[in-house]
Design a protein around this motif. Structure first.
Motif, mmCIF file in Angstrom:
data_model
loop_
_atom_site.group_PDB
_atom_site.id
_atom_site.type_symbol
_atom_site.label_atom_id
_atom_site.label_comp_id
_atom_site.label_asym_id
_atom_site.label_seq_id
_atom_site.Cartn_x
_atom_site.Cartn_y
_atom_site.Cartn_z
ATOM 1 N N ALA A 1 -52.954 -8.465 7.956
ATOM 2 C CA ALA A 1 -53.009 -9.914 8.145
ATOM 3 C C ALA A 1 -52.934 -10.318 9.613
ATOM 4 O O ALA A 1 -52.930 -11.506 9.926
ATOM 5 N N LEU A 2 -52.914 -9.361 10.511
ATOM 6 C CA LEU A 2 -52.817 -9.656 11.936
ATOM 7 C C LEU A 2 -54.042 -10.460 12.378
ATOM 8 O O LEU A 2 -55.177 -10.051 12.128
ATOM 9 N N PRO A 3 -53.836 -11.615 13.021
ATOM 10 C CA PRO A 3 -54.999 -12.402 13.467
ATOM 11 C C PRO A 3 -55.726 -11.700 14.614
ATOM 12 O O PRO A 3 -55.190 -10.785 15.237
ATOM 13 N N LEU A 4 -56.929 -12.175 14.897
ATOM 14 C CA LEU A 4 -57.769 -11.533 15.909
ATOM 15 C C LEU A 4 -57.067 -11.438 17.258
ATOM 16 O O LEU A 4 -57.124 -10.400 17.910
ATOM 17 N N TYR A 5 -56.380 -12.499 17.702
ATOM 18 C CA TYR A 5 -55.700 -12.431 18.994
ATOM 19 C C TYR A 5 -54.600 -11.376 18.986
ATOM 20 O O TYR A 5 -54.354 -10.725 19.992
ATOM 21 N N GLY A 6 -53.966 -11.153 17.851
ATOM 22 C CA GLY A 6 -52.962 -10.091 17.726
ATOM 23 C C GLY A 6 -53.600 -8.713 17.828
ATOM 24 O O GLY A 6 -53.048 -7.807 18.470
ATOM 25 N N VAL A 7 -54.760 -8.568 17.211
ATOM 26 C CA VAL A 7 -55.491 -7.298 17.288
ATOM 27 C C VAL A 7 -55.928 -7.035 18.730
ATOM 28 O O VAL A 7 -55.845 -5.910 19.222
ATOM 29 N N ILE A 8 -56.369 -8.090 19.410
ATOM 30 C CA ILE A 8 -56.779 -7.946 20.813
ATOM 31 C C ILE A 8 -55.593 -7.508 21.669
ATOM 32 O O ILE A 8 -55.711 -6.579 22.479
ATOM 33 N N LEU A 9 -54.452 -8.143 21.499
ATOM 34 C CA LEU A 9 -53.256 -7.760 22.264
ATOM 35 C C LEU A 9 -52.830 -6.324 21.961
ATOM 36 O O LEU A 9 -52.493 -5.562 22.870
ATOM 37 N N LEU A 10 -52.864 -5.956 20.694
ATOM 38 C CA LEU A 10 -52.529 -4.586 20.310
ATOM 39 C C LEU A 10 -53.490 -3.592 20.963
ATOM 40 O O LEU A 10 -53.073 -2.563 21.516
ATOM 41 N N SER A 11 -54.768 -3.912 20.932
ATOM 42 C CA SER A 11 -55.770 -3.034 21.545
ATOM 43 C C SER A 11 -55.573 -2.938 23.053
ATOM 44 O O SER A 11 -55.751 -1.877 23.643
ATOM 45 N N TRP A 12 -55.206 -4.035 23.691
ATOM 46 C CA TRP A 12 -54.950 -4.010 25.136
ATOM 47 C C TRP A 12 -53.771 -3.117 25.473
ATOM 48 O O TRP A 12 -53.798 -2.403 26.484
ATOM 49 N N LEU A 13 -52.747 -3.151 24.644
ATOM 50 C CA LEU A 13 -51.591 -2.271 24.884
ATOM 51 C C LEU A 13 -51.993 -0.799 24.772
ATOM 52 O O LEU A 13 -51.581 0.032 25.573
ATOM 53 N N ILE A 14 -52.812 -0.508 23.784
ATOM 54 C CA ILE A 14 -53.290 0.864 23.623
ATOM 55 C C ILE A 14 -54.199 1.239 24.790
ATOM 56 O O ILE A 14 -54.129 2.350 25.319
ATOM 57 N N ALA A 15 -55.047 0.299 25.216
ATOM 58 C CA ALA A 15 -55.955 0.553 26.341
ATOM 59 C C ALA A 15 -55.181 0.790 27.636
ATOM 60 O O ALA A 15 -55.636 1.541 28.499
ATOM 61 N N LEU A 16 -54.026 0.172 27.778
ATOM 62 C CA LEU A 16 -53.196 0.430 28.954
ATOM 63 C C LEU A 16 -52.810 1.910 29.008
ATOM 64 O O LEU A 16 -52.880 2.540 30.065
ATOM 65 N N ALA A 17 -52.457 2.468 27.858
ATOM 66 C CA ALA A 17 -52.167 3.906 27.796
ATOM 67 C C ALA A 17 -53.409 4.716 28.143
ATOM 68 O O ALA A 17 -53.331 5.733 28.838
ATOM 69 N N GLU A 18 -54.562 4.247 27.671
ATOM 70 C CA GLU A 18 -55.816 4.937 27.997
ATOM 71 C C GLU A 18 -56.005 5.022 29.512
ATOM 72 O O GLU A 18 -56.321 6.075 30.060
ATOM 73 N N TYR A 19 -55.800 3.914 30.196
ATOM 74 C CA TYR A 19 -56.027 3.878 31.637
ATOM 75 C C TYR A 19 -55.026 4.721 32.412
ATOM 76 O O TYR A 19 -55.340 5.190 33.507
#
Length: 124
Positions: A37-55
């Motif tokens: 049920a996570l809204p799109l902005y929540g998914v974006i924030l979650l993905s950004w946190l994961i992408a920070l680890a990627e970088y």
């Protein structure tokens, strides 16, 4: 020099694991009652946190591997290595972790062409 090349590729593998999770992992959230049920902005924030680890792996991988910093690879070589690593990691996730895709013959043919691209990029 060989050690920096191996370390660079290892860091690219780690980076691409996080990249695959950031870019495609959210497509698996529908399987989880907690996250579906996570809204799109929540998914974006979650993905950004994961992408920070990627970088945190991607940037050192490129720097360590770059001939500008004593590594064995030029920019084109680094990019082609990254693309091949990305495709291999993605394939493992899609077929074995997410279990959403099958490895078909035309994908294998495409992989062969990518291997040929690596050959020609590294040809001196």
């Amino acid at each position: 020099m060989a050690q920096s090349g191996i370390l660079s590729i290892a860091l690219l593998v780690l980076s691409n694991i996080f990249m695959t999770l950031a870019w495609y992992g959210h497509l698996q959230l529908h399987k989880s009652e907690r996250w579906s049920a996570l809204p799109l902005y929540g998914v974006i924030l979650l993905s950004w946190l994961i992408a920070l680890a990627e970088y945190t792996f991607q940037v050192p991988a490129n720097r360590i591997g770059s001939e500008n910093y004593g590594g064995p690879f030029n920019l084109f070589e680094l990019k082609v290595i990254q693309e091949v690593v990305s495709l291999v990691v993605f394939t493992v996730f899609a077929v074995y972790v997410f279990k959403t895709e099958q490895l078909r013959w035309n994908y294998l043919v495409g992989f062969i062409f990518l291997i040929l691209a690596v050959f020609f990029i590294f040809k001196k």
